[in-house]
Design an enzyme around this catalytic site. Structure first.
Site, mmCIF file in Angstrom:
data_model
loop_
_atom_site.group_PDB
_atom_site.id
_atom_site.type_symbol
_atom_site.label_atom_id
_atom_site.label_comp_id
_atom_site.label_asym_id
_atom_site.label_seq_id
_atom_site.Cartn_x
_atom_site.Cartn_y
_atom_site.Cartn_z
ATOM 1 N N CYS A 40 0.859 -1.196 0.000
ATOM 2 C CA CYS A 40 0.000 0.000 0.000
ATOM 3 C C CYS A 40 0.895 1.246 0.000
ATOM 4 C CB CYS A 40 -0.879 -0.037 1.243
ATOM 5 S SG CYS A 40 -1.851 1.451 1.547
ATOM 6 N N HIS A 41 0.335 2.344 -0.481
ATOM 7 C CA HIS A 41 1.123 3.583 -0.483
ATOM 8 C C HIS A 41 1.519 4.007 0.939
ATOM 9 C CE1 HIS A 41 2.146 6.968 -3.347
ATOM 10 N NE2 HIS A 41 2.712 7.296 -2.196
ATOM 11 N N THR A 42 0.740 3.581 1.938
ATOM 12 C CA THR A 42 1.072 3.950 3.318
ATOM 13 C C THR A 42 2.377 3.282 3.771
ATOM 14 O OG1 THR A 42 -1.280 4.213 3.750
ATOM 15 C CG2 THR A 42 0.146 4.109 5.671
ATOM 16 N N HIS A 62 0.814 -4.149 5.942
ATOM 17 C CA HIS A 62 -0.422 -4.167 6.740
ATOM 18 C C HIS A 62 -1.606 -4.649 5.928
ATOM 19 C CE1 HIS A 62 -0.323 -0.330 4.623
ATOM 20 N NE2 HIS A 62 -1.631 -0.304 4.709
ATOM 21 N N GLU A 63 -1.353 -5.303 4.783
ATOM 22 C CA GLU A 63 -2.453 -5.687 3.892
ATOM 23 C C GLU A 63 -2.295 -7.173 3.542
ATOM 24 O OE1 GLU A 63 -4.124 -2.798 0.627
ATOM 25 O OE2 GLU A 63 -2.828 -4.224 -0.389
ATOM 26 N N CYS A 92 -12.078 -4.582 19.350
ATOM 27 C CA CYS A 92 -12.114 -5.305 20.638
ATOM 28 C C CYS A 92 -13.534 -5.492 21.135
ATOM 29 C CB CYS A 92 -11.272 -4.588 21.685
ATOM 30 S SG CYS A 92 -12.061 -3.106 22.371
ATOM 31 N N CYS A 95 -13.930 -1.487 24.207
ATOM 32 C CA CYS A 95 -13.383 -0.179 24.588
ATOM 33 C C CYS A 95 -14.460 0.897 24.366
ATOM 34 C CB CYS A 95 -12.124 0.150 23.761
ATOM 35 S SG CYS A 95 -12.462 0.562 22.042
ATOM 36 N N CYS A 98 -15.283 1.373 20.611
ATOM 37 C CA CYS A 98 -16.097 0.303 20.023
ATOM 38 C C CYS A 98 -17.535 0.384 20.547
ATOM 39 C CB CYS A 98 -15.514 -1.074 20.333
ATOM 40 S SG CYS A 98 -14.048 -1.501 19.345
ATOM 41 N N CYS A 106 -11.111 1.585 17.148
ATOM 42 C CA CYS A 106 -10.885 0.893 18.420
ATOM 43 C C CYS A 106 -9.617 1.453 19.078
ATOM 44 C CB CYS A 106 -10.710 -0.602 18.131
ATOM 45 S SG CYS A 106 -10.258 -1.601 19.545
ATOM 46 N N ARG A 110 -4.229 1.023 20.643
ATOM 47 C CA ARG A 110 -3.663 2.008 19.707
ATOM 48 C C ARG A 110 -2.323 2.560 20.217
ATOM 49 N NH1 ARG A 110 -1.297 4.426 16.712
ATOM 50 N NH2 ARG A 110 -1.908 5.826 15.006
ATOM 51 N N CYS A 169 -6.615 -3.751 3.420
ATOM 52 C CA CYS A 169 -6.547 -2.287 3.446
ATOM 53 C C CYS A 169 -7.296 -1.678 2.268
ATOM 54 C CB CYS A 169 -5.098 -1.767 3.501
ATOM 55 S SG CYS A 169 -5.069 0.050 3.621
HETATM 56 P P1 NAD Z 1 -1.326 5.066 -5.218
HETATM 57 O O1 NAD Z 1 0.070 5.505 -5.333
HETATM 58 O O2 NAD Z 1 -1.715 3.714 -5.740
HETATM 59 O O3 NAD Z 1 -2.313 6.114 -5.921
HETATM 60 C C1 NAD Z 1 -2.191 7.514 -5.817
HETATM 61 C C2 NAD Z 1 -2.806 8.107 -7.100
HETATM 62 O O4 NAD Z 1 -2.875 9.527 -6.941
HETATM 63 C C3 NAD Z 1 -1.973 7.835 -8.343
HETATM 64 O O5 NAD Z 1 -2.796 7.330 -9.381
HETATM 65 C C4 NAD Z 1 -1.405 9.199 -8.698
HETATM 66 O O6 NAD Z 1 -1.178 9.371 -10.094
HETATM 67 C C5 NAD Z 1 -2.496 10.122 -8.172
HETATM 68 N N1 NAD Z 1 -2.059 11.496 -7.909
HETATM 69 C C6 NAD Z 1 -0.906 11.906 -7.333
HETATM 70 N N2 NAD Z 1 -0.877 13.254 -7.270
HETATM 71 C C7 NAD Z 1 -2.054 13.698 -7.788
HETATM 72 C C8 NAD Z 1 -2.630 14.995 -7.978
HETATM 73 N N3 NAD Z 1 -1.972 16.100 -7.624
HETATM 74 N N4 NAD Z 1 -3.847 15.057 -8.540
HETATM 75 C C9 NAD Z 1 -4.524 13.941 -8.905
HETATM 76 N N5 NAD Z 1 -4.025 12.678 -8.764
HETATM 77 C C10 NAD Z 1 -2.802 12.578 -8.206
HETATM 78 O O7 NAD Z 1 -1.696 5.138 -3.669
HETATM 79 P P2 NAD Z 1 -2.868 4.372 -2.890
HETATM 80 O O8 NAD Z 1 -2.365 3.081 -2.381
HETATM 81 O O9 NAD Z 1 -4.091 4.446 -3.709
HETATM 82 O O10 NAD Z 1 -3.017 5.344 -1.607
HETATM 83 C C11 NAD Z 1 -3.571 6.641 -1.749
HETATM 84 C C12 NAD Z 1 -3.483 7.418 -0.454
HETATM 85 O O11 NAD Z 1 -4.357 6.829 0.519
HETATM 86 C C13 NAD Z 1 -2.098 7.404 0.187
HETATM 87 O O12 NAD Z 1 -1.885 8.659 0.798
HETATM 88 C C14 NAD Z 1 -2.232 6.302 1.243
HETATM 89 O O13 NAD Z 1 -1.269 6.457 2.248
HETATM 90 C C15 NAD Z 1 -3.640 6.565 1.719
HETATM 91 N N6 NAD Z 1 -4.348 5.479 2.404
HETATM 92 C C16 NAD Z 1 -5.155 5.838 3.445
HETATM 93 C C17 NAD Z 1 -5.916 4.871 4.072
HETATM 94 C C18 NAD Z 1 -6.854 5.245 5.184
HETATM 95 O O14 NAD Z 1 -7.322 4.358 5.910
HETATM 96 N N7 NAD Z 1 -7.171 6.517 5.375
HETATM 97 C C19 NAD Z 1 -5.813 3.527 3.691
HETATM 98 C C20 NAD Z 1 -4.963 3.226 2.622
HETATM 99 C C21 NAD Z 1 -4.245 4.203 1.991
HETATM 100 N N1 AHE Z 2 0.981 7.519 11.314
HETATM 101 C C1 AHE Z 2 0.391 8.576 10.523
HETATM 102 C C2 AHE Z 2 -1.092 8.316 10.306
HETATM 103 C C3 AHE Z 2 -1.311 7.331 9.250
HETATM 104 C C4 AHE Z 2 -2.778 7.015 9.146
HETATM 105 O O1 AHE Z 2 -3.649 7.895 9.246
HETATM 106 N N2 AHE Z 2 -3.068 5.762 8.948
HETATM 107 C C5 AHE Z 2 -4.421 5.304 8.735
HETATM 108 C C6 AHE Z 2 -4.348 4.036 7.967
HETATM 109 S S1 AHE Z 2 -3.525 4.187 6.401
HETATM 110 C C7 AHE Z 2 -3.632 2.617 5.811
HETATM 111 O O2 AHE Z 2 -3.004 2.512 4.640
HETATM 112 C C8 AHE Z 2 -5.126 4.985 10.049
HETATM 113 O O3 AHE Z 2 -5.604 3.898 10.285
HETATM 114 N N3 AHE Z 2 -5.241 5.976 10.885
HETATM 115 C C9 AHE Z 2 -5.864 5.823 12.165
HETATM 116 C C10 AHE Z 2 -4.824 5.706 13.247
HETATM 117 O O4 AHE Z 2 -5.193 5.477 14.395
HETATM 118 O O5 AHE Z 2 -3.630 5.803 12.907
HETATM 119 C C11 AHE Z 2 0.566 9.922 11.170
HETATM 120 O O6 AHE Z 2 0.324 10.922 10.488
HETATM 121 O O7 AHE Z 2 0.971 9.948 12.353
HETATM 122 ZN ZN ZN Z 3 -2.910 0.730 3.485
#
Ligand code: NAD
Ligand code: AHE
Ligand code: ZN
Length: 375
Positions: A40-42, A62-63, A92, A95, A98, A106, A110, A169
């Site tokens: 994942c990008h994360t 994480h996936e 859980c 908590c 939850c 949860c 954390r 994920c």
């Molecule tokens: P990815 O690299 O597969 O996709 C990102 C996409 O964004 C690419 O297609 C890229 O071309 C596009 N992009 C980049 N800059 C851009 C811009 N300025 N305008 C438009 N498009 C643009 O990444 P991913 O795995 O899809 O993850 C995306 C984001 O989500 C990351 O920041 C990741 O960390 C986050 N994420 C968050 C959660 C969550 O629970 N909140 C879960 C998973 C991933």
């Molecule tokens: N550690 C980062 C935060 C990253 C973040 O927000 N992670 C998401 C999942 S991304 C999955 O690909 C998340 O679950 N957030 C809830 C949490 O409790 O972290 C930072 O900025 O400190």
């Molecule tokens: Zn992820």
């Protein structure tokens, strides 16, 4: 025991594939043989050093999906042989978070999870006597890992590991952002910024709920075909838009008697704070909701004119698509097995653990949607 793992010894360095030591599960913990893990990008975000919570050395990932091979004392909800998906957001069920029924976040473990250790404050992983940190409570870039019982979702045994690992994920985050966080319904309009491994799942989530108009926005033109495959109806490449991108998107969403324009729901799937502002401002005056999914590095902040919120737009965020893992993940596996959602085409590359750094190269070049490492 010994297990092979990809270790991030330092930030911004390629992962090293080595044999590490893994202690067995303690009370209320389980050991899982990881069969497959997505990248994942994360993972890249943390490895790059941008994550304020990033710890090194660590075993990222994480996936994943795998099989329970050993259980610690007191474990009752899973047994040896069960197929499971590790949960970076555990459930859980006891908590305050939850029990509130207001959030999936949860809070029971954390604190220790963020410190890269198990709930008892220690790590199960080491290398040549040196402690290795767990990552997001999962560390799926290891062939075997140890997780708290509350951080695994038991899934059906006929689901293929190399596909359903993505539910750990990306799939859940994208589809869940639409279904759980936005609670979008038939006839809505949605704009998805970033058509990567997360954004395409938002697109298919919008299709699932019956959205009328699904606009995808990506700076990579190859993503147009990808978006259309999963239900996107319109594509915008910001690099080719003349003038203001917000005005362009608002103009596209003016429909019928409503000449104000703006989408009912917008989703940031880029992690770029400037894109987050565009997404907020491109949603509809009075009721539009903008949902932040992308994660942004230390020091990054979002901003907009307060007027944007005063005039009825809502800024929200979502982690793991608002899903309660032990309850919702098995259902999402069923949706996949029943053909309600699609996963297979998004898994563009299957790699061995030794090839894991290639997965990150493909991500950087924008050539993959999801790379999956199969053990
Ligand atoms: P990815 O690299 O597969 O996709 C990102 C996409 O964004 C690419 O297609 C890229 O071309 C596009 N992009 C980049 N800059 C851009 C811009 N300025 N305008 C438009 N498009 C643009 O990444 P991913 O795995 O899809 O993850 C995306 C984001 O989500 C990351 O920041 C990741 O960390 C986050 N994420 C968050 C959660 C969550 O629970 N909140 C879960 C998973 C991933
Ligand atoms: N550690 C980062 C935060 C990253 C973040 O927000 N992670 C998401 C999942 S991304 C999955 O690909 C998340 O679950 N957030 C809830 C949490 O409790 O972290 C930072 O900025 O400190
Ligand atoms: Zn992820």
């Amino acid at each position: 025991m010994k297990t092979r793992a990809a270790v991030a010894f330092e930030k911004s360095k390629p992962l090293e594939i080595v044999e590490v030591d893994l202690e067995g599960p303690k009370a209320f913990e389980v050991m899982v043989e990881i069969k497959a893990t997505g990248i994942c990008h994360t993972d890249e975000f943390t490895i790059s050093g941008a994550d304020p919570e990033g710890l090194f050395p660590a075993i990222m990932g994480h996936e994943g999906a795998g099989v329970v091979v050993e259980i610690g004392a007191g474990v009752t909800s899973v047994a040896v042989g069960d197929h499971v998906i590790p949960l970076y957001t555990p459930e859980c069920r006891s908590c305050p978070s939850c029990l509130s029924r207001k959030t999936n976040l949860c809070t029971s473990i954390r604190g220790t999870q963020g410190q890269g250790v198990m709930p008892d404050g220690t790590s199960r992983f080491s290398y040549k006597g040196q402690k290795l940190h767990h990552y997001m409570g999962c560390s799926t870039f290891s062939n075997y890992t140890v997780l708290p019982e509350i951080a695994v979702a038991k899934i059906r045994t006929d689901a293929p590991f190399d596909k359903v690992c993505y539910i750990g994920c990306g799939v859940t985050t994208g589809v869940g952002a639409v279904v759980n966080t936005a609670k979008a319904g038939p006839g809505c309009t949605g704009i998805v910024f970033g058509l990567g491994g997360i954004g395409l799942n938002v697109v298919q989530g919008l299709r699932l709920v019956g959205a009328d108009m699904i606009i995808g926005v990506d700076t990579n033109p190859t993503k147009e075909a990808w978006g259309r495959t999963f239900g996107m109806t319109h594509f915008v490449n910001p690099k080719t838009v003349v003038g203001d991108l917000v005005a362009h998107l608002v103009g596209m969403t003016k429909r019928g008697a409503d000449q104000i324009g703006g989408a009912d729901y917008t989703f940031d799937c880029t992690g770029n704070v400037d894109v987050m502002r565009t997404a907020l401002e491109a949603c509809h005056r009075g009721w539009g909701e903008s949902i932040i999914i992308g994660v942004a590095g230390a020091g990054q902040e979002i901003k907009t004119r307060p007027f944007q919120l005063v005039t009825g737009r809502t800024w929200k965020g979502t982690a793991f698509g608002g899903a309660r893992g032990r309850t919702d993940v098995p259902r999402i596996v069923d949706w996949y097995m029943d053909g309600k959602i699609s996963i297979d085409p998004m898994i563009t590359h299957i790699l061995t653990l030794d090839q894991i750094n290639t997965g990150f190269d493909l991500m950087h070049k924008g050539e993959s949607i999801r790379s999956v490492v199969v053990f």
